[in-house]
Design an enzyme around this catalytic site. Structure first.
Site, PDB file in Angstrom:
ATOM      1  N   HIS A   1       6.250  24.492  53.113  1.00  0.00           N
ATOM      2  CA  HIS A   1       4.857  24.296  52.731  1.00  0.00           C
ATOM      3  C   HIS A   1       4.306  23.013  53.335  1.00  0.00           C
ATOM      4  CE1 HIS A   1       1.430  23.397  49.964  1.00  0.00           C
ATOM      5  NE2 HIS A   1       1.169  24.631  50.324  1.00  0.00           N
TER       6      HIS A   1
ATOM      7  N   HIS B   1      -4.400  25.889  55.171  1.00  0.00           N
ATOM      8  CA  HIS B   1      -5.374  25.757  54.080  1.00  0.00           C
ATOM      9  C   HIS B   1      -6.798  25.797  54.631  1.00  0.00           C
ATOM     10  CE1 HIS B   1      -1.838  23.901  51.976  1.00  0.00           C
ATOM     11  NE2 HIS B   1      -2.212  24.862  51.162  1.00  0.00           N
TER      12      HIS B   1
ATOM     13  N   HIS C   1       0.445  32.088  52.075  1.00  0.00           N
ATOM     14  CA  HIS C   1       1.136  31.781  50.825  1.00  0.00           C
ATOM     15  C   HIS C   1       1.823  33.017  50.250  1.00  0.00           C
ATOM     16  CE1 HIS C   1      -1.351  28.155  51.175  1.00  0.00           C
ATOM     17  NE2 HIS C   1      -0.439  27.567  50.434  1.00  0.00           N
TER      18      HIS C   1
ATOM     19  N   HIS D   1      -7.474  26.966  42.440  1.00  0.00           N
ATOM     20  CA  HIS D   1      -6.260  26.597  43.173  1.00  0.00           C
ATOM     21  C   HIS D   1      -6.107  25.081  43.336  1.00  0.00           C
ATOM     22  CE1 HIS D   1      -4.188  25.481  46.945  1.00  0.00           C
ATOM     23  NE2 HIS D   1      -3.220  26.100  46.323  1.00  0.00           N
TER      24      HIS D   1
ATOM     25  N   HIS E   1      -3.700  22.238  41.089  1.00  0.00           N
ATOM     26  CA  HIS E   1      -2.775  21.324  41.776  1.00  0.00           C
ATOM     27  C   HIS E   1      -2.962  19.896  41.248  1.00  0.00           C
ATOM     28  CE1 HIS E   1      -0.349  23.173  44.953  1.00  0.00           C
ATOM     29  NE2 HIS E   1      -1.311  24.054  45.110  1.00  0.00           N
TER      30      HIS E   1
ATOM     31  N   PHE F   1      -0.740  18.334  49.153  1.00  0.00           N
ATOM     32  CA  PHE F   1      -0.018  19.475  49.697  1.00  0.00           C
ATOM     33  C   PHE F   1       1.369  19.165  50.250  1.00  0.00           C
ATOM     34  CE2 PHE F   1      -4.378  21.503  50.278  1.00  0.00           C
ATOM     35  CZ  PHE F   1      -4.281  22.140  49.056  1.00  0.00           C
TER      36      PHE F   1
ATOM     37  N   HIS G   1       1.362  29.863  42.630  1.00  0.00           N
ATOM     38  CA  HIS G   1       0.964  30.672  43.776  1.00  0.00           C
ATOM     39  C   HIS G   1       1.136  32.159  43.557  1.00  0.00           C
ATOM     40  CE1 HIS G   1      -0.963  28.431  46.855  1.00  0.00           C
ATOM     41  NE2 HIS G   1      -0.346  27.383  46.338  1.00  0.00           N
TER      42      HIS G   1
HETATM   43 CU1  C2O Z   1      -0.602  25.530  50.169  1.00  0.00          CU
HETATM   44 CU2  C2O Z   1      -1.274  25.613  46.517  1.00  0.00          CU
HETATM   45  O1  C2O Z   1      -1.115  25.162  48.360  1.00  0.00           O
END
Ligand code: C2O
Length: 573
Positions: A149, A169, A178, A309, A313, A331, A344
């Site tokens: 990631h 992203h 993802h 999303h 995070h 990230f 995810h």
């Molecule tokens: Cu690539 Cu939730 O991030």
């Protein structure tokens, strides 16, 4: 004459034979090598030729593919170099083309975190413990999984055939990439315990039962240190988590201050906006078309990527790392926290839900469909997989257990009676975008609407969108601002009211040092935020007005250094 003819015939047949052999070589052995693989990729691209058009094209196909030999340092923050590349040299890695799992295999059924039983948790625990014990040289190890990631969100790989970094992203790569990541992660976990029915759980933060950190993620081996303690259960998740500009310290994040019931209600309304009212067209939900090549990158995330999303995070990440709220809050480090995966899985499920709600629409652009990535599977084979391979989860042999989504009926109401709002707005002077569009405090302006009172059919065909264009953000800061329409009093505003059109949420992406040094200005892209507002305008009874008031409300300290070029109305099919 005869001899000449014979020569020609011989010549042609030699060419045909050679071509057949080449084709055969390319197809025959299942295992290929990275460089051959690139060759293999060029041929379909050439054959496709004319069909691949688009404004981002610069004479070659827009299909994206990472160059696995190009791994280099990432930058999490300017003061913190990050290096996520695999330990060994990646110059000549054998890979296979992805094969669908046997259709007779049972489906892996992903269940919501609040409905898991002890047996399942024990299995998952065993799998993740083994995964965490593997050395970094093993691509199935937990560190390598997390680093995958990191690599793709910090541009640590260049694109095949270009020196542009590849990022997954803030564009239409977000959902499919993802999906691939957690799909292979799930297969590896299953492989480690010899169970090919093993399925990841999903964390359904969009429904009331799932709006707290799941119990099992509060215990080893799923617990993770780098989280915000004040958000531990029973704290209700804030899907609109903000780090307010008015807090005294530099980055202080800001709790909504809502009681649990109000927070749940606000979350549901927010979901309605991100999944339904604000996401009626493909690009609004999926994000902008990102294509290969120098000029091909774009910067325009879809509704769900922006929030919840990004906001979830930030909400999970630790307040003891105030800059970026590592690990989940930024990230490069996010996937170190085990909760990343059920987070995810939920994003992935909501992609499915959105697709079903919107008549099973998929993107048909071959540049998207054929963009490919590499992932190791449970047998330690490197798979080259295309986006078109992951569009049916049934073919991938997994499914989601059904849960209700009460947000579907959570259409918001205006904050004040509409006549009151109308009278106040009538007397308001246009302020234009003052301060050169700097978002240090609330910005209010009037935006003209080229078309009013369109028919239902016209609206179905073309959604009216409000574009906040040319958003320029300081790269290393959390930037969040909300967009409201026809608001009377912005100080009481939040996504629970119908005036909410959407939110912009920028997570510190991590930038590559080479990119910085090379030419920051040409590589850095401003963002356009596109928000669907047809339904909002109907609910606010503003569909007959030839202008609307738009208010941008900064929700993070990072907004002080953020600017927008302007606002306009567009229409999107
Ligand atoms: Cu690539 Cu939730 O991030």
């Amino acid at each position: 004459m005869e001899a000449k003819k014979l020569g020609l015939v011989l010549g042609i047949s030699t060419m045909v034979a050679a071509f057949t052999i080449i084709l055969h070589l390319l197809k025959a052995p299942h295992v290929q090598h990275a460089l051959l693989g690139e060759f293999n990729f060029i041929i379909p691209a050439m054959l496709k030729g004319a069909s691949s058009s688009g404004k981002y094209q610069q004479g070659k196909a827009g299909v994206l593919l990472p160059n696995l030999t190009s791994c280099h340092e990432s930058m999490g923050r300017s003061d913190l170099p990050v290096y996520c590349c695999p330990p060994m040299n990646q110059s000549d890695v054998a890979f296979i083309d992805f094969q669908f799992p046997d259709p007779s295999l049972p489906l892996r059924v992903r269940r919501p975190t609040h409905l898991l039983d002890e047996n399942y948790i024990a299995k998952y625990k065993k799998a993740i413990t083994i995964m965490k014990s593997l050395p970094d040289t093993d691509p199935r190890s937990y560190t390598r999984q997390a680093n995958l990631h990191c690599l793709f969100c910090t541009g640590a790989y260049n694109q095949h055939d270009s020196n542009s970094p590849l990022n997954i992203h803030r564009s239409w790569l977000f959902f499919p990439w993802h999906r691939m990541l957690i799909y292979f992660h799930e297969r590896i976990l299953g492989g480690l315990i010899g169970d090919d029915t093993f399925a990841l759980p999903f964390w359904p933060w969009d429904i009331p039962e799932g709006m707290v950190i799941p119990e099992m993620y509060m215990k080893a081996p799923f617990f993770h240190e780098a989280r915000d303690i004040s958000h531990f259960p029973p704290s209700v998740v804030d899907l609109d988590y903000s780090c307010t500009a008015s807090s005294s310290d530099d980055y202080g994040c800001f709790e909504s201050g809502l009681g649990p019931e109000d927070q749940v209600y606000t979350n549901l309304v927010m979901m309605y906006n991100q999944m339904v009212a604000g996401a009626k067209k493909m690009e609004l939900f999926m994000g902008c078309p990102y294509k290969a090549g120098e000029g091909g990158s774009c910067n325009g995330p879809g509704t769900l990527e922006l929030a919840p999303h990004n906001t979830v995070h930030k909400w999970v990440g630790s307040n003891l790392n105030p800059g970026s709220r590592e690990d989940m809050g930024v990230f490069y480090s996010a996937a170190r926290d085990p909760i990343f995966y059920p987070h995810h899985a939920n994003i992935d499920r909501l992609w499915e839900v959105w697709t079903k709600l919107h008549g099973n629409k998929v993107i048909t652009d071959p540049d998207w469909l054929d963009s490919s990535f590499f992932f190791y599977d449970e047998k330690l084979q490197l798979n080259k997989i295309k986006i078109r391979d992951v569009l049916s989860i049934t073919r991938l042999r997994y499914a989601y257990e059904k849960v209700d989504f009460p947000w579907l009926n959570s259409r918001p109401r205006p904050s004040v009676p509409l006549e009151v709002a109308r009278n106040v707005l009538k007397t308001r002077q246009n302020e234009k975008l003052q301060r050169n569009g700097i978002l240090s405090s609330t910005l209010r302006t009037r935006v003209n609407r080229p078309k009013v009172r369109r028919t239902k059919r016209e609206k179905d065909e073309e959604e009216e969108i409000l574009v906040v264009h040319g958003i320029d953000v300081p790269e290393e800061r959390y930037v969040k601002f909300d967009v409201y329409v026809n608001v009377v009093n912005e100080t009481i505003m939040n996504p629970r009211f119908r005036e909410f059109a959407g939110t912009f949420v920028h997570i510190d992406p991590g930038v590559i040092r080479v990119e910085r040094e090379a030419n920051l200005e040409t590589l850095r892209k401003k963002t356009d935020l596109k928000l669907g507002i047809s339904e909002l305008l109907e609910d606010l009874e503003a569909d007959g007005d030839d202008s609307i008031w738009v208010t941008l409300v900064p929700r993070s300290k990072g907004c002080i250094n953020a600017t927008v070029d302007g606002l306009r109305i567009e229409y999107i099919r």
